[in-house]
Design an enzyme around this catalytic site. Structure first.
Site, PDB file in Angstrom:
ATOM      1  N   CYS A 192      -7.142   0.200   3.742  1.00 61.02           N
ATOM      2  CA  CYS A 192      -6.998  -1.070   4.466  1.00 61.02           C
ATOM      3  C   CYS A 192      -7.457  -0.885   5.911  1.00 61.02           C
ATOM      4  CB  CYS A 192      -5.548  -1.555   4.321  1.00 61.02           C
ATOM      5  SG  CYS A 192      -5.287  -3.302   4.715  1.00 61.02           S
TER       6      CYS A 192
ATOM      7  N   GLU B 296       0.828  -1.213   0.000  1.00 56.43           N
ATOM      8  CA  GLU B 296       0.000   0.000   0.000  1.00 56.43           C
ATOM      9  C   GLU B 296       0.859   1.259   0.000  1.00 56.43           C
ATOM     10  OE1 GLU B 296      -3.498  -2.544   2.189  1.00 56.43           O
ATOM     11  OE2 GLU B 296      -2.426  -1.021   3.341  1.00 56.43           O
TER      12      GLU B 296
ATOM     13  N   HIS C 146     -10.529  -2.144   5.046  1.00 54.19           N
ATOM     14  CA  HIS C 146     -10.421  -3.608   5.027  1.00 54.19           C
ATOM     15  C   HIS C 146     -11.587  -4.167   5.850  1.00 54.19           C
ATOM     16  CE1 HIS C 146      -8.860  -7.680   5.510  1.00 54.19           C
ATOM     17  NE2 HIS C 146      -8.101  -7.402   4.458  1.00 54.19           N
TER      18      HIS C 146
END
Lengths: 187, 187
Positions: B106, B19, B125
Site C-alpha cells: 500500500c 493489511e 498504492h
C-alpha cells in the site's frame, strides 16, 4: 442523517480475525459506524490465528443499542460460542423481529440455526454445510447470499464481497462500487 | 525445524488493519510464526479505520530478534510514521544486510525510499506512485512484485496475494496453494 450502525460480535476466543476486520474496515469505508463487541466483555479477544483485537464495546452494553445490522464472524471456537450463547440468540431474535439485517459468514451461520433465525436460503463455509442442510435450510454455494433480511457468506476469501454487499444494502450500490478502486480489489 | 518467523510493524496510529490482519493470518495459516510489533510499545494500536489491535511484542524488543521477513503494512498516518522513524530504518537495513526478506504494501513502500532500501522494481498504492518514481525506483503496476529480497504490493484488495507470495517464498508454492481452497479465496 445519522450514520448507519453495525455491530460485529466477537466470541471470547477464536473469532476469525480476517472476517472481523475486513468486514468492519469496509463498512467504515462505506460510512457505516462499526462497533466491535466483546461477547465476554471489553477485554481483548484472542482470534482464531492469534491476533488480539480490543472490543469497542462490551456485548452487554451493545445489546441495548440499536444497530442496522448485527454481524457474526466465523472462526472456531468462536462460531460455536456464538451458537451456544443464549443472549446472542436473544439479540438476533430482537433484530429479526424489528425487520433489521443480520449477517453471518464462514461457520457462523450455525448460530442462525441454533437460535432459530429463519432464512429461505443461505450459504456458509463448506465445513458446516451438512449441519445447515440437516437443520432445514436451503443451501446455496454462491459466495454471498441475501435472503430476506439475512446475509450469509463463505469464508475469509469472500469477506470483501460480504462486506460490500452489506454496504450496498445499507448505503446503495453506488457507494459500495466506489470503495472497490481505492482498495485495489479485484472482484 | 523451527517455524519461520515474520514481524509486522504497526505504527502507533493508522496502520491499515486489513493489511495487518490479512497478512498475519495467512502467514499463520502457512505455519509461519507472526509477531505484531507496536512501534511505540505494547499498547493497543488504533488502526486506520478505528479497529484496535494489541501488539504481541514491542518494537524495541522485536528489533533484537531474528525474523525471516519484516513486513510494513500501509495505512495513514501509519506509513508516514514508518517512513520517518529512524529505528525502523535501522531494522530494515539490518534485514537487507543479512540478505533476508522485506515486505511493504500500500503506502508503506515510502518507508523503503526514506530508509534507502534498494529494489530494482516495486509497486505500491497508486497514491504514492509519483513519490517512488521520483525517488528513483522502477515502478510496476503488478499486484505483487518480488525484486531480490523485497516484496511489494498495492492495497487491502491485494493483501491476500501479497501474503500468499510471502508464504510461497518462505514455505514453497505447494503450501501457499493449499491455503486458497479452505479460505474460499478467488484469485
Amino acid at each position: 442523517m445519522a450514520a448507519k450502525r453495525a455491530l460485529i460480535i466477537m466470541a471470547p476466543k477464536g473469532a476469525e480475525e480476517m472476517e472481523v476486520i475486513i468486514t468492519g474496515d469496509v463498512l467504515e469505508r462505506g460510512g457505516i459506524h462499526v462497533d466491535y463487541a466483546g461477547l465476554a466483555g471489553a477485554e481483548p479477544v484472542e482470534c482464531a490465528r492469534k491476533a488480539r483485537i480490543v472490543p469497542s464495546i462490551a456485548f452487554d452494553e451493545a445489546k441495548n443499542k440499536e444497530y442496522d445490522i448485527v454481524i457474526l464472524p466465523g472462526g472456531q471456537p468462536g462460531s460455536t460460542a456464538l451458537a451456544e450463547t443464549p443472549k446472542v440468540g436473544d439479540l438476533l431474535k430482537k433484530q429479526a423481529a424489528a425487520g433489521k439485517l443480520i449477517g453471518a459468514i464462514c461457520a457462523a451461520p450455525i448460530a442462525l440455526l441454533s437460535h432459530g433465525i429463519k432464512a429461505e436460503v443461505l450459504t456458509s463455509h463448506p465445513c458446516v454445510k451438512d449441519q445447515l442442510v440437516e437443520g432445514g435450510y436451503t443451501y446455496s454455494e454462491d459466495r454471498v447470499v441475501v435472503s430476506g433480511k439475512v446475509v450469509t457468506s463463505r469464508g475469509p476469501g469472500t469477506a470483501f464481497e460480504f462486506a460490500l454487499k452489506i454496504v450496498e444494502l445499507l448505503e446503495g450500490a453506488e457507494k459500495a462500487d466506489s470503495l472497490i478502486g481505492p482498495m485495489l480489489l479485484k472482484i
